[in-house]
Design a protein around this motif. Structure first.
Motif, short mmCIF file in Angstrom:
data_model
loop_
_atom_site.label_atom_id
_atom_site.label_comp_id
_atom_site.label_asym_id
_atom_site.label_seq_id
_atom_site.Cartn_x
_atom_site.Cartn_y
_atom_site.Cartn_z
N THR A 1 2.39 0.42 -4.89
CA THR A 1 1.40 1.48 -4.76
C THR A 1 0.27 1.37 -5.78
OG1 THR A 1 3.18 2.94 -3.99
CG2 THR A 1 1.13 4.00 -4.66
N THR B 1 -1.65 7.07 -2.05
CA THR B 1 -2.73 6.20 -2.52
C THR B 1 -4.04 6.97 -2.61
OG1 THR B 1 -3.17 5.30 -0.31
CG2 THR B 1 -1.64 4.06 -1.72
N TYR C 1 -2.66 -1.61 -5.46
CA TYR C 1 -3.61 -1.33 -4.38
C TYR C 1 -4.50 -0.14 -4.72
CZ TYR C 1 -5.45 -0.16 0.23
OH TYR C 1 -6.29 0.13 1.28
N SER C 2 -3.92 0.89 -5.28
CA SER C 2 -4.69 2.10 -5.61
C SER C 2 -5.75 1.81 -6.67
CB SER C 2 -3.75 3.21 -6.10
OG SER C 2 -2.86 3.59 -5.08
N ARG D 1 -0.48 6.74 2.64
CA ARG D 1 -1.88 7.13 2.48
C ARG D 1 -2.09 8.36 1.63
NH1 ARG D 1 -2.59 5.73 8.69
NH2 ARG D 1 -0.62 6.79 8.59
N CYS E 1 -8.51 -0.27 -5.05
CA CYS E 1 -9.40 0.56 -4.21
C CYS E 1 -10.35 1.39 -5.07
CB CYS E 1 -8.58 1.49 -3.31
SG CYS E 1 -7.82 0.69 -1.89
N SER F 1 0.82 -1.21 0.00
CA SER F 1 0.00 0.00 0.00
C SER F 1 0.85 1.26 0.00
CB SER F 1 -0.95 0.00 1.19
OG SER F 1 -0.22 -0.03 2.40
N GLY F 2 2.00 1.16 -0.64
CA GLY F 2 2.85 2.32 -0.79
C GLY F 2 3.94 2.48 0.25
N SER G 1 -9.01 3.37 0.77
CA SER G 1 -7.57 3.54 0.54
C SER G 1 -6.82 3.76 1.84
CB SER G 1 -7.35 4.73 -0.41
OG SER G 1 -5.99 4.92 -0.65
#
Length: 149
Positions: free
Chosen positions: A85, A117, A88-89, A114, A92, A76-77, A107
């Motif tokens: 990254t 993303t 997941y982005s 955070r 989401c 998640s980055g 996200s």
């Protein structure tokens, strides 16, 4: 003297994947295709490499999966690289193409990087859900934008 730039292939994959996701999301407003097709469209255009492999993995995760679990599977980055990254982005964004707030909450639930993303997810989902999907309180709390926006 001519300067020759070399761009990292995964950085290029990042740019391609997010541009395709944004274009697909904008068109989704008219087509309302199944959200899973977003990942298919992005995969179709993303060049081979680690980012593409991450997107292939994201395609296998049901959109009903808890974001924290998806983040553990996809990243998640936290590593601040494309392969950690982008999958997941895009995943989401696909979960909540019609709801800007839910897309960002999803996200954020993956922790990691955070702000990055959410910027990616927000940019994609704003194109599919439209400005009206952004909570009015969020619009009022933002920094002032130049009049042209």
């Amino acid at each position: 003297m001519t300067r020759r730039w070399r761009f990292h292939p995964e950085g290029q994959a990042w740019a391609i994947a997010i541009a395709v996701a944004a274009a697909w999301a904008y068109r989704w407003r008219e087509t309302h295709s199944p959200a899973s097709q977003l990942l298919e469209a992005v995969l179709e255009h993303t060049p081979p490499g680690a980012t593409r492999r991450g997107l292939q993995k994201a395609r296998t995760l049901p959109l009903e999966t808890a974001p924290a679990l998806a983040a553990r599977e996809l990243g998640s980055g936290e590593r601040v690289i494309s392969e950690d990254t982008v999958p997941y982005s895009v995943w989401c964004a696909a979960r909540h193409l019609d709801n800007y707030a839910e897309a960002l909450w999803s996200s954020v639930s993956g922790y990691g990087d955070r702000d990055t993303t959410c910027a990616i997810v927000g940019g994609i989902v704003a194109l599919s859900a439209g400005r009206a999907s952004i909570p009015p309180a969020w619009l009022e709390a933002r920094e002032p934008l130049p009049r042209r926006f």
